[in-house]
Design an enzyme around this catalytic site. Sequence first.
Site, PDB file in Angstrom:
ATOM      1  N   HIS A   1      -6.184  -2.523  -1.235  1.00 43.25           N
ATOM      2  CA  HIS A   1      -5.144  -3.859  -0.398  1.00 43.25           C
ATOM      3  C   HIS A   1      -6.545  -4.897  -0.221  1.00 43.25           C
ATOM      4  O   HIS A   1      -7.318  -4.765  -0.027  1.00 43.25           O
ATOM      5  CB  HIS A   1      -5.308  -2.963   0.811  1.00 43.25           C
ATOM      6  CG  HIS A   1      -4.655  -3.998   2.095  1.00 43.25           C
ATOM      7  ND1 HIS A   1      -3.493  -4.156   2.200  1.00 43.25           N
ATOM      8  CD2 HIS A   1      -5.581  -4.531   3.048  1.00 43.25           C
ATOM      9  CE1 HIS A   1      -2.750  -4.990   3.004  1.00 43.25           C
ATOM     10  NE2 HIS A   1      -3.996  -5.280   3.417  1.00 43.25           N
TER      11      HIS A   1
ATOM     12  N   HIS B   1      -0.801 -10.435  -4.173  1.00 43.86           N
ATOM     13  CA  HIS B   1       0.292 -10.082  -5.764  1.00 43.86           C
ATOM     14  C   HIS B   1       0.815 -11.530  -5.843  1.00 43.86           C
ATOM     15  O   HIS B   1       0.540 -12.989  -5.321  1.00 43.86           O
ATOM     16  CB  HIS B   1       1.623  -9.673  -4.841  1.00 43.86           C
ATOM     17  CG  HIS B   1       1.877 -10.627  -3.492  1.00 43.86           C
ATOM     18  ND1 HIS B   1       1.929 -10.096  -2.310  1.00 43.86           N
ATOM     19  CD2 HIS B   1       3.179 -11.405  -3.714  1.00 43.86           C
ATOM     20  CE1 HIS B   1       2.798 -11.289  -1.543  1.00 43.86           C
ATOM     21  NE2 HIS B   1       3.556 -11.669  -2.491  1.00 43.86           N
TER      22      HIS B   1
ATOM     23  N   GLY C   1       4.097 -19.564   2.643  1.00 46.58           N
ATOM     24  CA  GLY C   1       5.208 -18.628   2.498  1.00 46.58           C
ATOM     25  C   GLY C   1       4.474 -16.840   2.387  1.00 46.58           C
ATOM     26  O   GLY C   1       5.451 -16.210   1.709  1.00 46.58           O
TER      27      GLY C   1
ATOM     28  N   HIS D   1       3.306 -13.801  -9.019  1.00 46.88           N
ATOM     29  CA  HIS D   1       4.779 -13.236  -8.683  1.00 46.88           C
ATOM     30  C   HIS D   1       4.952 -13.696 -10.488  1.00 46.88           C
ATOM     31  O   HIS D   1       3.991 -14.625 -10.424  1.00 46.88           O
ATOM     32  CB  HIS D   1       6.035 -14.051  -8.162  1.00 46.88           C
ATOM     33  CG  HIS D   1       5.636 -14.318  -6.469  1.00 46.88           C
ATOM     34  ND1 HIS D   1       6.544 -13.799  -5.741  1.00 46.88           N
ATOM     35  CD2 HIS D   1       4.757 -14.584  -5.862  1.00 46.88           C
ATOM     36  CE1 HIS D   1       6.224 -13.730  -4.790  1.00 46.88           C
ATOM     37  NE2 HIS D   1       5.324 -13.957  -4.477  1.00 46.88           N
TER      38      HIS D   1
ATOM     39  N   CYS E   1       1.122  -1.372  -0.230  1.00 49.62           N
ATOM     40  CA  CYS E   1       0.200  -0.307   0.026  1.00 49.62           C
ATOM     41  C   CYS E   1       0.949   1.379   0.256  1.00 49.62           C
ATOM     42  O   CYS E   1       0.972   2.200  -0.916  1.00 49.62           O
ATOM     43  CB  CYS E   1      -0.963   0.263   1.089  1.00 49.62           C
ATOM     44  SG  CYS E   1      -2.179  -1.251   0.819  1.00 49.62           S
TER      45      CYS E   1
HETATM   46  P1  AMP Z   1       5.379 -13.755  -0.203  1.00 48.64           P
HETATM   47  O1  AMP Z   1       6.364 -14.557   0.256  1.00 48.64           O
HETATM   48  O2  AMP Z   1       4.627 -13.966  -1.230  1.00 48.64           O
HETATM   49  O3  AMP Z   1       4.319 -12.562   0.419  1.00 48.64           O
HETATM   50  O4  AMP Z   1       6.028 -12.417  -1.791  1.00 48.64           O
HETATM   51  C1  AMP Z   1       6.423 -11.057  -1.341  1.00 48.64           C
HETATM   52  C2  AMP Z   1       7.873 -10.767  -1.679  1.00 48.64           C
HETATM   53  O5  AMP Z   1       7.605  -9.492  -1.915  1.00 48.64           O
HETATM   54  C3  AMP Z   1       9.145 -11.458  -1.669  1.00 48.64           C
HETATM   55  O6  AMP Z   1       9.643 -11.926  -2.936  1.00 48.64           O
HETATM   56  C4  AMP Z   1       9.571 -10.122  -1.370  1.00 48.64           C
HETATM   57  O7  AMP Z   1      10.687 -10.363  -1.657  1.00 48.64           O
HETATM   58  C5  AMP Z   1       8.615  -9.089  -2.155  1.00 48.64           C
HETATM   59  N1  AMP Z   1       8.767  -7.805  -0.788  1.00 48.64           N
HETATM   60  C6  AMP Z   1       8.933  -7.383  -0.497  1.00 48.64           C
HETATM   61  N2  AMP Z   1       9.565  -6.305   0.053  1.00 48.64           N
HETATM   62  C7  AMP Z   1       9.591  -5.580  -0.895  1.00 48.64           C
HETATM   63  C8  AMP Z   1       9.471  -4.006  -2.037  1.00 48.64           C
HETATM   64  N3  AMP Z   1       9.654  -3.447  -0.468  1.00 48.64           N
HETATM   65  N4  AMP Z   1       9.475  -4.386  -2.821  1.00 48.64           N
HETATM   66  C9  AMP Z   1       9.475  -5.119  -3.434  1.00 48.64           C
HETATM   67  N5  AMP Z   1       9.528  -6.227  -3.279  1.00 48.64           N
HETATM   68  C10 AMP Z   1       9.494  -6.550  -2.392  1.00 48.64           C
HETATM   69 ZN    ZN Z   2      -1.486  -3.538   0.996  1.00 55.17          ZN
END
Ligand code: AMP
Ligand code: ZN
Length: 113
Positions: free
Chosen positions: A47, A100, A93, A102, A8
């Site tokens: 969100h 989001h 994880g 990936h 956010c």
């Molecule tokens: P998840 O484990 O599926 O929740 O993925 C979260 C992802 O967000 C991880 O791969 C982190 O490396 C990435 N992440 C966390 N903070 C940031 C940020 N500020 N900018 C870019 N990626 C981020």
């Molecule tokens: Zn959010």
Amino acid sequence: MKKDCIFCQIVAGESPAKMVYETEEFLVFTDIHPKAPVHVLIVPRKHIVSVNELEKDDLAMMGRAYQVAQEVVQKLGIRDGYQLHINVGEKAGQLVDHLHIHVWGGWKVKQAG
Ligand code: AMP
Ligand code: ZN
């Protein structure tokens, strides 16, 4: 907007990110800890904690996430091979509680497994 949510904060422009693509509904930016040669995150501006919290009104928007994926993989030149991945819940994880997708790609040869 959830004040203590890092995604956010990125949506609000309060936290930096390497932006790759933007629409009215989504941001796409590079992951700070890449797990593949190309690793970006498709993030709805809204969100929503996870797939579990998607409401009926969010479903069409999530459909459009795949349209965003198509645009992004084209732009990043990985259209011929990539993975889309969503973690749901801590056990799986999920570290950031803002939905989001990936996008992983950019391997030189076929990904094993
Ligand atoms: P998840 O484990 O599926 O929740 O993925 C979260 C992802 O967000 C991880 O791969 C982190 O490396 C990435 N992440 C966390 N903070 C940031 C940020 N500020 N900018 C870019 N990626 C981020
Ligand atoms: Zn959010």
